[in-house]
Write an enzyme that holds these catalytic residues in place. Structure first.
Site, short mmCIF file in Angstrom:
data_model
loop_
_atom_site.label_atom_id
_atom_site.label_comp_id
_atom_site.label_asym_id
_atom_site.label_seq_id
_atom_site.Cartn_x
_atom_site.Cartn_y
_atom_site.Cartn_z
N HIS A 1 0.84 -1.19 0.00
CA HIS A 1 0.00 0.00 0.00
C HIS A 1 0.87 1.24 0.00
O HIS A 1 2.09 1.15 0.18
CB HIS A 1 -0.95 0.02 1.20
CG HIS A 1 -0.30 -0.14 2.54
ND1 HIS A 1 0.62 0.73 3.04
CD2 HIS A 1 -0.44 -1.10 3.47
CE1 HIS A 1 1.01 0.33 4.23
NE2 HIS A 1 0.39 -0.80 4.52
P1 TYD Z 1 -1.81 -2.59 7.39
O1 TYD Z 1 -1.47 -1.15 7.52
O2 TYD Z 1 -2.31 -3.07 6.06
O3 TYD Z 1 -0.57 -3.48 7.83
P2 TYD Z 1 0.80 -3.77 7.04
O4 TYD Z 1 1.23 -2.49 6.40
O5 TYD Z 1 1.74 -4.23 8.07
O6 TYD Z 1 0.58 -4.86 6.05
O7 TYD Z 1 -2.87 -2.93 8.52
C1 TYD Z 1 -3.32 -4.25 8.76
C2 TYD Z 1 -4.66 -4.16 9.48
O8 TYD Z 1 -4.51 -3.51 10.73
C3 TYD Z 1 -5.71 -3.39 8.69
O9 TYD Z 1 -6.97 -4.04 8.89
C4 TYD Z 1 -5.76 -2.04 9.36
C5 TYD Z 1 -5.36 -2.36 10.79
N1 TYD Z 1 -4.61 -1.27 11.43
C6 TYD Z 1 -5.21 -0.53 12.42
O10 TYD Z 1 -6.37 -0.75 12.81
N2 TYD Z 1 -4.50 0.47 13.02
C7 TYD Z 1 -3.23 0.76 12.64
O11 TYD Z 1 -2.60 1.70 13.21
C8 TYD Z 1 -2.62 -0.01 11.60
C9 TYD Z 1 -1.20 0.26 11.16
C10 TYD Z 1 -3.35 -1.01 11.03
#
Ligand code: TYD
Length: 141
Positions: free
Chosen positions: A56
Site C-alpha cells: 500500500h
Molecule cells: P496494514 O497497515 O495493512 O498493515 P501492514 O502495512 O503491516 O501490512 O494494517 C493491517 C490491518 O490492521 C488493517 O486491517 C488495518 C489495521 N490497522 C489498524 O487498525 N490500526 C493501525 O494503526 C494499523 C497500522 C493497522
C-alpha cells in the site's frame, strides 16, 4: 547505499552505550523523526516464510520504520523507480513519505518491526490498489 526512490530516506538513531550492559537507542520527534509522532505500532510473530505485508501507499501519513530485531526486505516504489532494501539494524530506519508504494517480505523468524507514524490510523488515506496508486502518483507534480 543510496536511495533512488522519491520521498524516502535513511534515518540513523543515536545509541548510548554506557558502562552497563545493553544499548539505549533514542528517537525524538521533529529531531531524528521528522514529524510529530501521533502513533506507534509494532509487528511481531512473523513466522510464515512467504509472508507479505504492506502492499500500500499513504496519501497523508508519513512513517519511519525500524527493524528492531531480525531482518526483512522492503521494496519501495515511487511510481517510477523501485528499490529493495534490507532493514536489519535496530537503530537504522527508513523514512517513507507519502505516495510511496511499499511491500515487505523475507521476514526473519524473530523479526520485530517498529513504526512511528505522523497521524492516527485512517483507512481512507491508504491506497491499497496498485493501479490507483499509479494513477494518483502520476497526477502529482
Ligand atoms: P496494514 O497497515 O495493512 O498493515 P501492514 O502495512 O503491516 O501490512 O494494517 C493491517 C490491518 O490492521 C488493517 O486491517 C488495518 C489495521 N490497522 C489498524 O487498525 N490500526 C493501525 O494503526 C494499523 C497500522 C493497522
Amino acid at each position: 547505499m543510496t536511495l533512488n526512490v522519491k520521498n524516502c530516506s535513511f534515518i540513523s538513531l543515536p545509541t548510548i552505550k554506557d558502562g552497563r550492559d545493553g544499548i539505549l537507542c533514542v528517537a525524538e520527534q521533529f529531531h531524528t523523526i521528522p514529524f510529530d509522532i501521533k502513533r506507534v505500532f509494532y509487528i511481531y510473530n512473523l513466522h510464515e516464510n512467504n509472508a507479505i505485508r504492506g502492499k500500500h501507499a499513504h496519501r497523508e501519513v508519513e512513517q519511519v520504520i525500524f527493524c528492531i530485531r531480525g531482518d526483512f526486505d522492503i521494496t519501495l516504489d515511487d511510481g517510477k523507480n523501485q528499490q529493495t532494501i534490507k532493514l536489519q539494524k535496530p537503530n537504522e530506519g527508513l523514512y517513507i513519505g507519502t505516495y510511496v508504494w511499499n511491500v515487505m517480505t523475507n521476514f526473519s523468524d524473530d523479526c520485530i518491526l517498529l513504526v512511528f507514524a505522523s497521524d492516527l490510523y485512517n483507512e481512507s488515506e491508504y491506497i491499497r490498489e496498485y493501479d490507483v496508486f499509479i494513477d494518483e502518483v502520476s497526477k502529482i507534480v
